[in-house]
Scaffold this active site. Structure first.
Site, PDB file in Angstrom:
ATOM      1  N   LYS A  39       0.853  -1.249   0.013  1.00 28.75           N
ATOM      2  CA  LYS A  39      -0.149  -0.158   0.002  1.00 28.75           C
ATOM      3  C   LYS A  39       1.011   1.412  -0.048  1.00 28.75           C
ATOM      4  O   LYS A  39       0.510   2.156  -0.935  1.00 28.75           O
ATOM      5  CB  LYS A  39      -0.970   0.142   1.219  1.00 28.75           C
ATOM      6  CG  LYS A  39      -1.938   1.078   1.229  1.00 28.75           C
ATOM      7  CD  LYS A  39      -2.933   0.745   2.260  1.00 28.75           C
ATOM      8  CE  LYS A  39      -3.829  -0.474   1.990  1.00 28.75           C
ATOM      9  NZ  LYS A  39      -4.682  -0.804   3.480  1.00 28.75           N
ATOM     10  N   ARG A 108      -3.572   2.772   8.371  1.00 24.12           N
ATOM     11  CA  ARG A 108      -3.788   1.742   7.741  1.00 24.12           C
ATOM     12  C   ARG A 108      -2.608   0.834   7.697  1.00 24.12           C
ATOM     13  O   ARG A 108      -1.574   1.334   7.294  1.00 24.12           O
ATOM     14  CB  ARG A 108      -4.309   2.126   6.372  1.00 24.12           C
ATOM     15  CG  ARG A 108      -5.338   2.894   6.382  1.00 24.12           C
ATOM     16  CD  ARG A 108      -5.846   3.448   5.007  1.00 24.12           C
ATOM     17  NE  ARG A 108      -6.730   2.727   4.251  1.00 24.12           N
ATOM     18  CZ  ARG A 108      -7.025   2.621   2.814  1.00 24.12           C
ATOM     19  NH1 ARG A 108      -6.399   3.343   2.341  1.00 24.12           N
ATOM     20  NH2 ARG A 108      -7.586   1.499   2.520  1.00 24.12           N
ATOM     21  N   GLY A 117      -8.479  -7.112   4.334  1.00 23.52           N
ATOM     22  CA  GLY A 117      -9.278  -7.222   5.431  1.00 23.52           C
ATOM     23  C   GLY A 117      -8.673  -7.951   6.727  1.00 23.52           C
ATOM     24  O   GLY A 117      -9.227  -8.033   7.788  1.00 23.52           O
ATOM     25  N   MET A 119      -5.672  -7.326   8.362  1.00 23.06           N
ATOM     26  CA  MET A 119      -5.224  -6.519   9.666  1.00 23.06           C
ATOM     27  C   MET A 119      -6.083  -5.423   9.686  1.00 23.06           C
ATOM     28  O   MET A 119      -7.111  -5.080   9.082  1.00 23.06           O
ATOM     29  CB  MET A 119      -3.570  -6.194   9.240  1.00 23.06           C
ATOM     30  CG  MET A 119      -2.779  -7.469   9.082  1.00 23.06           C
ATOM     31  SD  MET A 119      -1.260  -7.067   8.742  1.00 23.06           S
ATOM     32  CE  MET A 119      -0.994  -6.486   7.155  1.00 23.06           C
ATOM     33  N   ARG A 352      -3.228  -1.315  -6.400  1.00 11.44           N
ATOM     34  CA  ARG A 352      -2.312  -2.556  -6.378  1.00 11.44           C
ATOM     35  C   ARG A 352      -2.819  -3.267  -7.624  1.00 11.44           C
ATOM     36  O   ARG A 352      -3.862  -3.152  -8.365  1.00 11.44           O
ATOM     37  CB  ARG A 352      -2.769  -3.253  -5.132  1.00 11.44           C
ATOM     38  CG  ARG A 352      -4.251  -3.722  -4.763  1.00 11.44           C
ATOM     39  CD  ARG A 352      -4.484  -4.401  -3.540  1.00 11.44           C
ATOM     40  NE  ARG A 352      -5.816  -4.354  -3.302  1.00 11.44           N
ATOM     41  CZ  ARG A 352      -6.468  -4.726  -2.256  1.00 11.44           C
ATOM     42  NH1 ARG A 352      -5.758  -4.472  -1.030  1.00 11.44           N
ATOM     43  NH2 ARG A 352      -7.705  -4.984  -1.942  1.00 11.44           N
ATOM     44  N   HIS A 468     -15.475  -7.950   0.972  1.00 12.42           N
ATOM     45  CA  HIS A 468     -14.616  -8.995   1.361  1.00 12.42           C
ATOM     46  C   HIS A 468     -14.873 -10.371   1.042  1.00 12.42           C
ATOM     47  O   HIS A 468     -13.698 -10.907   0.515  1.00 12.42           O
ATOM     48  CB  HIS A 468     -14.966  -8.778   2.950  1.00 12.42           C
ATOM     49  CG  HIS A 468     -14.146  -9.985   3.946  1.00 12.42           C
ATOM     50  ND1 HIS A 468     -14.550 -11.078   4.325  1.00 12.42           N
ATOM     51  CD2 HIS A 468     -12.743  -9.689   4.226  1.00 12.42           C
ATOM     52  CE1 HIS A 468     -13.392 -11.782   4.733  1.00 12.42           C
ATOM     53  NE2 HIS A 468     -12.374 -10.760   4.912  1.00 12.42           N
ATOM     54  N   SER A 799      15.260 -42.075 -10.834  1.00 13.87           N
ATOM     55  CA  SER A 799      13.982 -41.400 -10.234  1.00 13.87           C
ATOM     56  C   SER A 799      13.748 -41.388  -8.895  1.00 13.87           C
ATOM     57  O   SER A 799      13.690 -42.333  -8.147  1.00 13.87           O
ATOM     58  CB  SER A 799      12.907 -42.390 -11.284  1.00 13.87           C
ATOM     59  OG  SER A 799      11.444 -41.718 -11.221  1.00 13.87           O
ATOM     60  N   CYS A 867       9.123 -39.283  -9.833  1.00 14.47           N
ATOM     61  CA  CYS A 867       7.858 -39.808 -10.239  1.00 14.47           C
ATOM     62  C   CYS A 867       7.140 -39.737  -8.868  1.00 14.47           C
ATOM     63  O   CYS A 867       5.962 -40.452  -9.093  1.00 14.47           O
ATOM     64  CB  CYS A 867       8.154 -41.223 -10.675  1.00 14.47           C
ATOM     65  SG  CYS A 867       9.010 -42.444  -9.392  1.00 14.47           S
ATOM     66  N   TYR A 887      13.298 -34.424 -15.799  1.00 13.84           N
ATOM     67  CA  TYR A 887      11.939 -34.362 -16.009  1.00 13.84           C
ATOM     68  C   TYR A 887      11.163 -34.650 -14.810  1.00 13.84           C
ATOM     69  O   TYR A 887      11.869 -35.044 -13.848  1.00 13.84           O
ATOM     70  CB  TYR A 887      11.624 -35.529 -17.071  1.00 13.84           C
ATOM     71  CG  TYR A 887      11.898 -37.194 -16.546  1.00 13.84           C
ATOM     72  CD1 TYR A 887      10.872 -37.834 -15.767  1.00 13.84           C
ATOM     73  CD2 TYR A 887      13.184 -37.600 -16.701  1.00 13.84           C
ATOM     74  CE1 TYR A 887      11.108 -38.924 -15.190  1.00 13.84           C
ATOM     75  CE2 TYR A 887      13.187 -39.057 -16.050  1.00 13.84           C
ATOM     76  CZ  TYR A 887      12.348 -39.540 -15.589  1.00 13.84           C
ATOM     77  OH  TYR A 887      12.492 -40.769 -14.992  1.00 13.84           O
TER      78      TYR A 887
END
Length: 915
Positions: A39, A108, A117, A119, A352, A468, A799, A867, A887
């Site tokens: 913020k 704030r 919402g 805090m 934001r 909210h 693997s 795997c 992989y």
């Protein structure tokens, strides 16, 4: 100092000389989120852009960390706040809380990551019994002044002094009832004066002190309250849910107040530069006349669509549209904006990067590429595998004949079915008992977070897309319908009345569609997601009837496939799963579990093998199993022609193929009592007793079986090899890989490999085919990881079986612990997430990294894969990319998620390399 030696950052628990703890909005920028919180950083960025931001300053996250670590604010903080407050007062031409023309401020919270919402916020700081009179005189509006004062006492009492918020709400409701009005804007100045008196009495009774009249004391206590709210229960729960680190702290923003509750030419709103639910461009948001910001997000009063602002105040509307375009082009993303209009003057209170649904994320990413704002690599960072997984969930069958009882705002998509519950406690309780629930409220507030997490979906009768419930649900990927006004929710009587008078009692099943906003009675059948139909090949991008979302997913998957280094294979045990996996983009099979081939009508052959008293009996059983196994592999190799297929030899304890010991004992006892023949059942019972183990997952299984039961692994290797030879003769391209499970020492692997090599050579000689089979092992025991350099001498590939490796590293039995104490561990923060869901990088991950490095030091061309189901977990895929695996392998339906995350991992690692 911290490792980066930033002079602005304090060492925890200390107040370091020269460290700056407070920044004016003119001093920061959007890249200082670590220090100023999201913020504060964005308020500074908007100030730098020349947008209308009320003046103010930000107290850094470092000050919060010092306070949380030591229990005291940094020694220099008070003086810094005083200096910035004096500068703010000079700029505004008024002093905080002065009697004749008071400066009022908001305090704030603002963490690095958005926690809507969770805090605390306190508005109108500086009002007192004296200054409220001055505010009324300056504003020319007595009602406004007393409304602002009652709001301050209510927020301060609840947030700072810990007074039960319901006491204030009840008093407000009583005042409206006495006046015979339904909304607070209909209360007059005299009513609000009485309410202020009532509120102050509540504070005195509940907090044991008077509401503070000193404006500086109000501000200082509010700052501490915001710091403390970082460790509030709801904030900690939200961070665990969203995997936000607990050590970041929050910044505190002190901002001069602008007022949206000054009459019909004032108001407050929330806007999005694109629809956060769909991603479509347009005018999206909510506006509320004569209100302060908390009224919008709380959903207490129903808002009007943002487009209505053009009719109400065209000048402010046009200015807002221009600012929204500026912000989206500047941030190159969907922006979420809070604004206030004070008597026709527009002020920006926050921006934001906005939370969005999964579908919106994919659409917006491709839109921004087409607009030239971002490139393909950046687009990949804007979507996640978790979002893709959400899009693959089924959706409601709209052709089903089910009663539609209401419609609200489609706030967060999905098809959710469950029993109606009307409070968070019940939602959590029923969910833990295995029930699926829909949490129904008039509106949610931060205290409902537990229930929102537990529920399948959330339904509210009030609020809009910026309430909210909507914001939190979108962040969690939870289905949500808001503002279903025609539904009358009675939380005290635990019921909901729908149009026509039908009553939904707690426990009744309801269905909600977060994509359409529709609410249904009973359970609605579901149909496959169009995204799954796309992966299955039943929907083609570019076709006339192609879903717009499918087009966006197709493009993002193409981006990911071009970028990724990791290949993605499937865990599949039969031809049907293998073909599905191939349609989903699998590049081979990373794990074929052969034990699944021994079930069903073959169980009797396995029983004979276990019961065999002589070599001849055992060999006969193996002889009968061989052609069945071979046919399994022929079908598998045909399905995956041209792609690698890793076949794991028999792994689980043999007792899993035998009847339950209790059930068998009863059968034997009954046969004996009836004097019926039971020789076979008795032999089976003796075998079950003989093979019984206290810890079977640590007993006779895997490679140990192959060494103890002669011919078992040899039969399987022969079946694999002969199947490959048969496919080769049929002009196929089989690429078989034989994997030995549960190896703990190189000697085990050497013995099995020697026998396997002999069988392969024999089959190759007989068939005249060059099969090029490779032999490797699973790394699923800590000892195997620690001696990987030795094991690599006999293995052509590793693997990592991370399911078993997690069990053996942690000493957990997965089948037991997840149901017994994992919930407590997650709630207490011992785990941020289950180590069976996301790989434990510090423990299990360290062994994977060590084994990979040691294995390749011995054999540079060693192929490395994973795997376990971690292979389909988004966060784990990034780790496997980092440690250099070739992989990942996962269940067929997780293949698209792994493909996408592999692409994202490659892009992010390239970005960090450039930095």
């Amino acid at each position: 100092m911290s490792e980066n030696k930033d002079p602005h950052v304090a060492e925890h628990g200390k107040s370091v000389e020269g460290v700056k703890f407070v920044y004016d909005f003119t001093e920061g920028n959007k890249d200082l989120k670590d220090l100023l919180g999201g913020k504060g950083a964005n308020l500074a960025e908007m100030t730098n852009l020349g947008l209308p931001v009320p003046p103010g300053f930000t107290i850094t996250t470092e000050a919060c960390k010092v306070y949380l670590d030591s229990g005291e604010e940094p020694a220099a903080l008070r003086d810094e706040v005083s200096a910035h407050l004096e500068a703010l007062e000079a700029r505004m031409g008024k002093k905080l809380g002065q009697a004749d023309d008071p400066l009022l401020v908001s305090v704030r919270s603002g963490a690095k990551f958005s926690m809507p919402g969770m805090m605390d916020t306190v508005l109108n700081i500086g009002l007192s019994d004296k200054s409220v009179q001055g505010l009324a005189a300056q504003a020319g509006d007595e009602r406004f002044a007393w409304d602002s004062y009652r709001r301050l006492i209510q927020m301060f009492g609840k947030t700072v002094l810990g007074v039960d918020g319901e006491l204030f709400e009840d008093a407000l409701e009583a005042a409206k009832a006495a006046k015979k009005v339904t909304v607070d804007t209909e209360l007059e100045a005299a009513d609000l004066k009485k309410l202020v008196t009532k509120f102050k009495k509540i504070v005195k009774t509940e907090a044991g002190r008077d509401f503070p009249q000193d404006p500086r004391e109000q501000m200082d206590l509010a700052i501490k309250a915001v710091f403390d709210s970082w460790n509030g229960d709801r904030a900690k729960l939200y961070r665990r849910q969203e995997r936000i680190p607990h050590d970041l702290g929050t910044a505190v923003n002190v901002c001069s107040m602008v007022f949206g509750n000054l009459g019909p030419d004032s108001g407050t709103g929330v806007a999005f530069t694109r629809d956060p639910a769909s991603g479509h461009q347009g005018v999206y948001g909510d506006y509320l006349q004569n209100a302060q910001g908390e009224d919008v997000v709380a959903g207490i009063r129903n808002t009007v669509p943002l487009a209505e602002l053009e009719r109400i105040d065209k000048k402010s509307y046009d200015q807002l549209m221009q600012i929204m375009e500026t912000l989206e082009n500047h941030y190159k993303d969907l922006c979420d904006i809070e604004f206030t209009i004070e008597r026709g003057v527009l002020w920006m209170l926050q921006t934001r990067v906005g939370k969005r649904t999964a579908g919106a994320a994919f659409r917006i990413a491709t839109q921004l590429v087409d607009q030239g704002l971002i490139d393909e690599a950046e687009a990949l960072t804007r979507v996640t595998g978790a979002q893709l997984a959400q899009l693959m969930f089924p959706r409601f069958d709209e052709s089903a004949k089910v009663a539609t009882v209401g419609r609200g705002i489609a706030a967060s998509p999905g098809a959710a079915v469950g029993k109606a519950v009307f409070d968070s406690y019940t939602a959590v309780k029923w969910s833990r008992s295995g029930e699926k629930v829909i949490l129904i409220r008039r509106e949610t507030n931060p205290d409902d977070l537990d229930g929102m997490i537990a529920a399948e979906g959330i339904l509210t009768s009030r609020g809009g897309k910026t309430s909210h419930a909507a914001v939190v649900a979108r962040g969690m990927g939870k289905t949500c319908v808001c503002g279903a006004e025609e539904l009358e929710v009675d939380t005290k009587r635990r019921r909901m009345t729908v149009p026509g008078g039908h009553v939904v009692e707690e426990g009744d099943v309801v269905s909600i569609d977060g994509s359409t906003g529709k609410v249904y009675l009973g359970e609605v059948p579901v149909v496959p997601s169009p995204v799954v139909e796309y992966f299955e090949g039943r929907m083609h991008p570019g076709a006339d009837d192609a879903d717009e979302l499918v087009e966006a997913v197709h493009r993002m998957m193409a981006f990911a496939d071009r970028k990724r280094r990791l290949r993605v294979r499937a865990n599949a045990d039969n031809a049907e799963d293998a073909l599905r996996a191939r349609r989903f983009g699998a590049q081979g099979i990373g794990l074929c579990r052969t034990e699944h081939m021994f079930l069903g009508d073959r169980r009797e052959l396995v029983e004979r093998l276990i019961l065999a008293d002589t070599d001849a009996e055992r060999e006969e059983s193996l002889k009968q199993l061989l052609p069945l196994q071979k046919q399994d592999f022929v079908q598998l190799f045909e399905s995956m022609d041209g792609l690698p297929v890793t076949v794991r030899l028999l792994d689980p304890p043999l007792h899993e193929f035998l009847p339950d010991i209790t059930e068998l004992s009863v059968r034997v006892a009954l046969a004996e009592s009836r004097q019926e023949p039971h020789e076979n059942e008795l032999r089976l019972l003796q075998a079950v007793h003989r093979l019984h183990e206290q810890n079977p997952m640590l007993g006779l299984r895997g490679v140990r079986l192959g060494l103890v039961i002669p011919g078992l692994f040899t039969m399987q290797v022969r079946a694999i090899t002969e199947a490959a030879a048969e496919r080769k003769a049929a002009k196929g391209d089989p690429r078989a890989e034989i994997m030995i499970p549960l190896v703990g020492t190189v000697q085990e692997l050497e013995i099995v490999r020697e026998e396997a090599d002999a069988v392969i050579a024999e089959v190759e000689a007989a068939s005249g085919a060059q099969l090029n089979l490779s032999i490797g092992t699973m790394i699923e025991l800590p000892r195997a990881a620690l001696t990987a350099g030795q094991i690599a001498e006999a293995a052509q590939f590793f693997s990592f079986g991370t399911n078993d490796l997690t069990q053996t590293v942690w000493g957990f039995s997965r089948d037991d612990v997840e149901a017994s104490f994992f919930t407590a561990y997650l709630e207490k923060g011992i785990f941020g997430v289950s180590p069976f869901e996301t790989i434990d990088k510090d423990g299990v991950g360290s062994l994977v990294k060590l084994a990979a490095e040691a294995g390749r030091a011995t054999r540079p061309d060693l192929k490395l894969g994973v795997c376990g189901e971690h292979g389909g977990d988004p966060e784990s895929v990034h780790f496997f990319h980092e440690v250099g695996l070739d992989y990942v392998s996962c269940s067929p339906f997780r293949i698209p998620v792994a493909r996408l995350e592999a692409g994202r991992a490659a892009v992010q690692s390239q970005g960090s390399d450039h930095r």
